[in-house]
Design a protein around this motif. Structure first.
Motif, PDB file in Angstrom:
ATOM      1  N   VAL A  84       7.463  -2.789   8.553  1.00 53.71           N
ATOM      2  CA  VAL A  84       7.256  -2.909   7.108  1.00 53.71           C
ATOM      3  C   VAL A  84       6.870  -1.561   6.507  1.00 53.71           C
ATOM      4  N   ALA A  85       5.973  -0.833   7.188  1.00 58.93           N
ATOM      5  CA  ALA A  85       5.541   0.470   6.686  1.00 58.93           C
ATOM      6  C   ALA A  85       6.701   1.455   6.644  1.00 58.93           C
TER       7      ALA A  85
ATOM      8  N   VAL B 168       0.836  -1.208   0.000  1.00 58.00           N
ATOM      9  CA  VAL B 168       0.000   0.000   0.000  1.00 58.00           C
ATOM     10  C   VAL B 168       0.870   1.257   0.000  1.00 58.00           C
ATOM     11  N   VAL B 169       1.861   1.298   0.874  1.00 57.32           N
ATOM     12  CA  VAL B 169       2.740   2.472   0.969  1.00 57.32           C
ATOM     13  C   VAL B 169       3.528   2.657  -0.323  1.00 57.32           C
ATOM     14  N   ARG B 170       4.083   1.582  -0.839  1.00 61.66           N
ATOM     15  CA  ARG B 170       4.882   1.685  -2.064  1.00 61.66           C
ATOM     16  C   ARG B 170       4.039   2.138  -3.245  1.00 61.66           C
ATOM     17  N   ASP B 171       2.805   1.647  -3.359  1.00 63.38           N
ATOM     18  CA  ASP B 171       1.932   2.036  -4.474  1.00 63.38           C
ATOM     19  C   ASP B 171       1.681   3.540  -4.476  1.00 63.38           C
TER      20      ASP B 171
ATOM     21  N   ASN C 281       4.164  11.921   0.980  1.00 62.62           N
ATOM     22  CA  ASN C 281       3.802  12.085   2.393  1.00 62.62           C
ATOM     23  C   ASN C 281       2.774  11.035   2.782  1.00 62.62           C
ATOM     24  N   VAL C 282       3.249   9.875   3.187  1.00 62.51           N
ATOM     25  CA  VAL C 282       2.363   8.790   3.628  1.00 62.51           C
ATOM     26  C   VAL C 282       2.544   8.614   5.130  1.00 62.51           C
TER      27      VAL C 282
ATOM     28  N   GLY D 267       8.783   3.343   3.291  1.00 68.89           N
ATOM     29  CA  GLY D 267       8.901   4.775   3.084  1.00 68.89           C
ATOM     30  C   GLY D 267       7.857   5.629   3.766  1.00 68.89           C
ATOM     31  N   ALA D 268       7.045   5.027   4.634  1.00 67.32           N
ATOM     32  CA  ALA D 268       6.011   5.794   5.330  1.00 67.32           C
ATOM     33  C   ALA D 268       6.547   6.396   6.619  1.00 67.32           C
TER      34      ALA D 268
END
Length: 301
Positions: free
Chosen positions: A49-50, A23-26, A34-35, A54-55
Motif C-alpha cells: 500500500v505504501a 498518510v503517504v498521499r497526504d 521524498n517519503v 508513492g513512498a
C-alpha cells in the motif's frame, strides 16, 4: 530558505496497512515527494500500500521502532532535514510546515510536536493521558527540561543533530531517548503545537501502555546516570539510608520494649545506612565532575 525537497518524511511502520496509504498521499499532496517508509516486517499489506501510494519502502533488518529509525537515517536518508511521524493516521501533513520552520530559521535543531495542544476527543485513553503526564513530569524532574510531550511521535530534526545523539533503544523508547539526548547534549529544541487525531477504525495500535510505560520510566531513570548523577545515585542512596534507619528503629524498639536483640538485623541496618551514605557522596562527586566537564565543553565551544 530550504524547500520541501530538502526534507525526508520518515515513517516507521508495522502492520499499518489500513492507514499508511492515506498518510503517504497526504504528505505527497502537501509537496513532500521524498517519503520513506521503513517497515518492521508487516504481515499485512503495509509495504504494498505504501509503495503504491508513492513512498520509497525499505524493510528494516532488525526489530523495533528505535532500530528502524537509526537504520533508516544512517543508511537510507540523505536529506538535510528529517520529518518523522507514525504511520497510524493520528498526525496530519498540515502541521509539517510549522514543524520544519524552526529548523529552517535556525531557531532549533530538534522539534517536538505537542499533541496536548490540540488533542481531538478519543485520541488518547485516560490511562495513556495519565501515563504521559507522569512521564513528562518525571522527565522534567530528572533531566531539568520541559519539552511538553516527550513521547510524541511527530518530530523534525536535522540530520547533523541526530548524528550527535547516542541512541540504543530498539522499541518505543526511542522518543524518550531522543529527548534525553537533546537535554544532555544541549541540542537546541523547541516545541510546536500540533493536532492529534484518534486512530482510524480498523487500525490497531502496537503500543502496550503498561509494558511500554514501564520501559520508558526505566529508560528515563537509567539515562539519569550520565545526565543527572546526583538524582540517580542520590535516590538510590536515600532509599538505602531510609531503609537502614527504619530497620534500625525496629531493632531499637524491640530491644527497649521487649529486650530482644536482633543482631543480624542490626548489621543489615548498619550496612544499608553505610551504603546509602556512600551512594549520596558518590552522587555529589559525580555531579561535580559532570558540572566541570560541561563547563569545559562550553569554554571550548
Amino acid at each position: 530558505m530550504p524547500t520541501s525537497d530538502a526534507v525526508c518524511v520518515l515513517v516507521p511502520t508495522l502492520d499499518e496497512g489500513e492507514t499508511i496509504g492515506d498518510v503517504v498521499r497526504d504528505f505527497r499532496d502537501a509537496g513532500y515527494g521524498n517519503v520513506l517508509v521503513i517497515d518492521g516486517g508487516s504481515t499485512d499489506d503495509t509495504q504494498a500500500v505504501a509503495s503504491e501510494a508513492g513512498a520509497r519502502v525499505v524493510e528494516q533488518s532488525g526489530t523495533g521502532k528505535g532500530q528502524a529509525v537509526r537504520e533508516a537515517i544512517r543508511e537510507h536518508v540523505d536529506s538535510e532535514y528529517v520529518l518523522m511521524l507514525d504511520g497510524d493516521g493520528t498526525y496530519e501533513a498540515d502541521d509539517a510546515e510549522a514543524m520544519l520552520e524552526p529548523l529552517w530559521s535556525g531557531e532549533a535543531d530538534h522539534v517536538i510536536g505537542n499533541r496536548f495542544a490540540d488533542m481531538r476527543p478519543g485520541a488518547m485513553t485516560a490511562l495513556n493521558r495519565i501515563g504521559n503526564r507522569l512521564i513528562n513530569g518525571a522527565f522534567g524532574v530528572i533531566h531539568g527540561e520541559s519539552f511538553g510531550d516527550i513521547l510524541s511521535g511527530y518530530r523534525a530534526f536535522t540530520r547533523d543533530s541526530f548524528e550527535e545523539m547516542h541512541l540504543t533503544a530498539d522499541g518505543f523508547g526511542i522518543e524518550t531517548e531522543m529527548a534525553v539526548e537533546c537535554a544532555k547534549r544541549g541540542i537546541a529544541t523547541t516545541v510546536v503545537p500540533i493536532t492529534y487525531y484518534p486512530r482510524p477504525a480498523g487500525s490497531n495500535t502496537n503500543l502496550h501502555p503498561i509494558r511500554d510505560g514501564g520501559i520508558i520510566f526505566l529508560e528515563l531513570y537509567r539515562r539519569a546516570k550520565t545526565n543527572n548523577p546526583l538524582f540517580y545515585f542520590g535516590s538510590l542512596g536515600t532509599v538505602s539510608t531510609a531503609t537502614g534507619f527504619l530497620v534500625a528503629l525496629y531493632v531499637g524498639v524491640e530491644w527497649v520494649t521487649r529486650g530482644i536483640s536482633h543482631e543480624v538485623l542490626a548489621v543489615v541496618a548498619a550496612f544499608a545506612i553505610l551504603v546509602g551514605v556512600q551512594l549520596l557522596m558518590f552522587g555529589m562527586l559525580a555531579d561535580l565532575i559532570l558540572s566541570l566537564h560541561r563547563e569545559q565543553l562550553r569554554e571550548r565551544e
